[in-house]
Write a protein that holds these residues in place. Structure first.
Motif, short mmCIF file in Angstrom:
data_model
loop_
_atom_site.label_atom_id
_atom_site.label_comp_id
_atom_site.label_asym_id
_atom_site.label_seq_id
_atom_site.Cartn_x
_atom_site.Cartn_y
_atom_site.Cartn_z
N ARG A 162 3.62 6.37 -5.18
CA ARG A 162 3.51 6.45 -6.64
C ARG A 162 2.39 7.38 -7.07
NH1 ARG A 162 2.35 0.56 -8.27
NH2 ARG A 162 3.20 0.84 -10.35
N TYR A 163 1.28 7.35 -6.33
CA TYR A 163 0.08 8.05 -6.80
C TYR A 163 -0.19 9.37 -6.09
CZ TYR A 163 -0.84 3.37 -8.69
OH TYR A 163 -0.73 2.18 -9.33
N ARG A 170 3.75 1.72 -1.16
CA ARG A 170 4.30 1.89 -2.50
C ARG A 170 3.35 2.70 -3.37
NH1 ARG A 170 3.97 -2.38 -7.06
NH2 ARG A 170 5.47 -1.63 -8.59
N ASP A 171 2.06 2.39 -3.28
CA ASP A 171 1.09 3.09 -4.13
C ASP A 171 0.84 4.52 -3.64
OD1 ASP A 171 0.96 0.98 -5.79
OD2 ASP A 171 -1.09 0.39 -5.35
N LYS A 229 0.81 -1.22 0.00
CA LYS A 229 0.00 0.00 0.00
C LYS A 229 0.85 1.27 0.00
CE LYS A 229 -0.14 -0.21 5.02
NZ LYS A 229 0.47 1.06 5.38
N SER A 240 -4.48 -4.24 1.46
CA SER A 240 -3.92 -4.91 0.28
C SER A 240 -4.51 -6.31 0.27
CB SER A 240 -2.40 -5.00 0.37
OG SER A 240 -1.82 -3.73 0.51
N ASN A 274 -5.54 -2.92 -3.95
CA ASN A 274 -5.49 -2.08 -2.75
C ASN A 274 -6.84 -1.39 -2.64
OD1 ASN A 274 -2.91 -2.39 -1.62
ND2 ASN A 274 -2.00 -1.07 -3.17
#
Lengths: 429, 175
Positions: free
Chosen positions: A103-104, A99-100, A97, A248, A258
């Protein structure tokens, strides 16, 4: 359901994928409004911490410690450098999670860290990101550059006299660095071996100075709590289990994903949102909070809600929110052996019960899996696990022991069958 | 005390201008600047990563010694770090690193089949390098990409939901 999704850490997720991580996108959803208000009005940090306490935000990395309370431990007015550290060393198997978030929605993490710094009196922050996360790191660094260029972080921000500098620090592959004091050791350029507590990081943390370490999701939740109020956040979840949370959902599920959904959402709804068990199979078991928590039989999970207290009642822990789905037909001995190998590999080697015990667990499980198990091996596993738990500096030992005890409790017949017959009870040869 | 909160600083009798390369020193300096001046050793991990990348993916003892001298650290402190973290290689490696995640979600998603495929097709065991020196194959612990199981890291890029056919294509495209 949909209107309750992606309200906090994923609030930029609906924007154009090419630009949703940019400063402009983040501003379009209300980003940095809270930080700019703080710089302008300089509110009493205790007021902000009270708002967090009202929200019942609990640490999203796995331990679930109340965030407002943690921040209140910091000796804010004591002279000397203090630090805010973000734990982005995401490595608990099943968890993907943070990581996202990077990234986002990297700017929301930056804003959360800046606000945290203000609340605890820290003018410097480090985001410790696991070494494998090259792409999320590039995203986060890009966002940092944008934030510096816009004057949102740096020195004497908007003439307020408030400083906040933020840096990334990349790890190099060690699960144990997700343990907060191991992470500090790693930041200090050493092996990531956990420290004895006390002293707790709020007294003597990074470079010996007062330090607060929070998980990525925890820090990224802060700007929205201040925007919409602690009460709003609390009401998204349940009493003592405030807010939405990232889950996740992975393993043998049709659409691994996710989900940012309210705490207290029934597990059966979560499973449905992920498309159900893969291949239309029946649900066998769930590891509801990352690989370190006890496994729960599928039928019990189907009656359980996804929040800290409900999962505790079901005999496990919400942990990091990593929901690992295991389908009928999967050999539980094999799953446990996989987990045991993980902990044996990742034990830092500092405490004897963990260093030796995790290796014992892995070797005995390998022996059983290979069809060479002995009748006394199950007692041996239980015994070794019992001699690790609670006898080590950090929780990795407990994390290695708990799955063993829970797998044996719920699926003992599979282990016995393999020992007796030399082949799996559930898997075709 | 289970930890020391003072840096291990030792000054090596060496001209720092002779260490590593000017480019590497400049890159390392950018990291050193993130930490308090007396805590240069905080930059040891990024420094080792930079040096390893520059050296074809692995760290020789001589290079670790140069990092130690550059950051005013005892050599043993650098070896401790280099041997502790999984992403440092202390022996020569192939031109590319193919790291397959085998933690629980990826295992449930087919990582074992993928690893057997790589082992068989490229005749390389986990931890080994192919005879042509093209790739080093590693079994990795959780990559944190569990919703895209099985996940594979090739050099610095993640590949997700990787089938045996997909990994063949990825490997074919490497030089």
């Amino acid at each position: 359901m949909a209107e309750n999704q992606n309200t906090v850490c994923f609030r930029t997720l609906h924007l154009d994928a090419k630009v949703r991580h940019t400063l402009e996108s983040y501003r379009s959803v209300g980003g940095y409004v809270q930080w700019e208000r703080i710089l302008r009005e300089k509110p009493d940090p205790d007021q902000l911490i009270d708002e967090l306490k009202t929200s019942a935000l609990r640490g999203r990395g796995g331990a679930g410690f109340p965030t407002g309370l943690k921040w209140s431990f910091m000796p804010r007015t004591k002279p000397g450098q203090k630090y805010i550290v973000c734990n982005s060393d995401e490595g608990e198997p099943g968890t993907c999670k943070d990581r996202d978030i990077m990234r986002y929605n990297p700017h929301q993490l930056i804003e959360g860290m800046a606000i945290a710094g203000y609340c605890i009196g820290a003018t410097v922050g480090y985001n410790y990101i696991r070494g494998e996360f090259y792409e999320p790191t590039a995203r986060f660094d890009g966002a940092l550059e944008e934030a510096y260029a816009a004057g949102l972080i740096g020195k004497n921000l908007f003439g307020s006299g408030i400083d906040f500098d933020l840096y990334t620090h990349l790890g190099a592959g060690a699960y144990i660095c997700g343990e907060e004091t191991a992470l500090l050791e790693s930041l200090e350029g050493k092996k990531g071996q956990p420290r004895f507590k006390p002293p707790f990081p709020a007294q003597a943390g990074l470079y010996g100075m007062p330090t607060t370490i929070n998980n990525t999701e925890t820090l990224a939740s802060v700007p929205v709590i201040l925007e919409k109020s602690g009460k709003w956040f609390l009401e998204q979840g349940k009493p003592n289990n405030g807010g939405p949370k990232l889950f996740s959902v992975t393993g043998q599920v049709e659409r691994p994903c996710n989900l940012e959904i309210p705490l207290g959402t029934p597990f059966k709804d979560v499973l449905e949102m992920a498309g159900g068990v893969s291949g239309g199979r029946a649900l066998k078991a769930v590891i509801p909070g990352g690989s370190s928590v006890p496994v729960v039989p599928g039928d019990v999970m189907m009656r359980t809600d996804m929040d800290y207290d409900s999962i505790a009642k079901a005999g496990s822990m919400l942990g990091s929110g990593a929901v690992i789905i295991i389908a009928e037909g999967t050999c539980m001995v094999k799953v446990l052996a996989n987990l045991a190998h993980f902990y044996a590999h990742e034990s830092c080697g500092q405490c004897t019960p963990c260093r030796e015990g995790t290796g014992w667990l892995a070797r005995v499980l390998d022996r059983i899996l290979a069809g060479n198990g002995r009748p006394q091996d199950l007692d041996l596993l239980d015994n070794v696990a019992g001699r690790i738990g609670g006898r080590t500096i950090c929780a990795l030992g407990d994390a290695a022991a708990m799955p063993v005890q829970s797998f044996l409790k719920h699926y003992r017949s599979e282990f016995e069958h393999l020992i007796e017959h030399g082949r799996s009870l559930v898997e075709a040869a | 005390m289970s930890f020391r909160n003072t840096p291990l600083a030792v000054i090596h009798d060496v001209d720092k201008e002779t260490l590593l390369t000017p480019e590497l020193r400049a890159e390392i300096d950018k990291h050193v600047a993130k930490y308090p001046p007396e805590w240069k050793q905080s930059a040891v991990m990024p420094a080792l990563t930079l040096v390893q990348d520059h050296n074809g993916g692995w760290l020789s003892r001589e290079l670790m010694d140069q990092v130690a001298a550059y950051l005013d650290m005892p050599e043993t402190a650098v070896y401790e770090v280099a041997t502790f973290y999984a992403m440092y290689d202390l022996e020569p490696v192939g031109r590319h690193k193919v790291c397959v995640c085998n933690s629980v979600s990826c295992m449930l998603g087919g990582a074992e089949e993928l690893m057997h495929h790589i082992e068989k097709k490229y005749n390389v065991a986990p931890g080994g390098t192919t005879a042509d020196g093209k790739l080093t194959f590693k079994e990795f612990e959780c990559l944190g990409a569990c919703r895209h199981a099985p996940a594979v890291m090739v050099d610095k890029a993640y590949h997700e939901c990787v089938t045996p056919e997909a990994i063949d294509k990825i490997i074919d495209d490497l030089d």
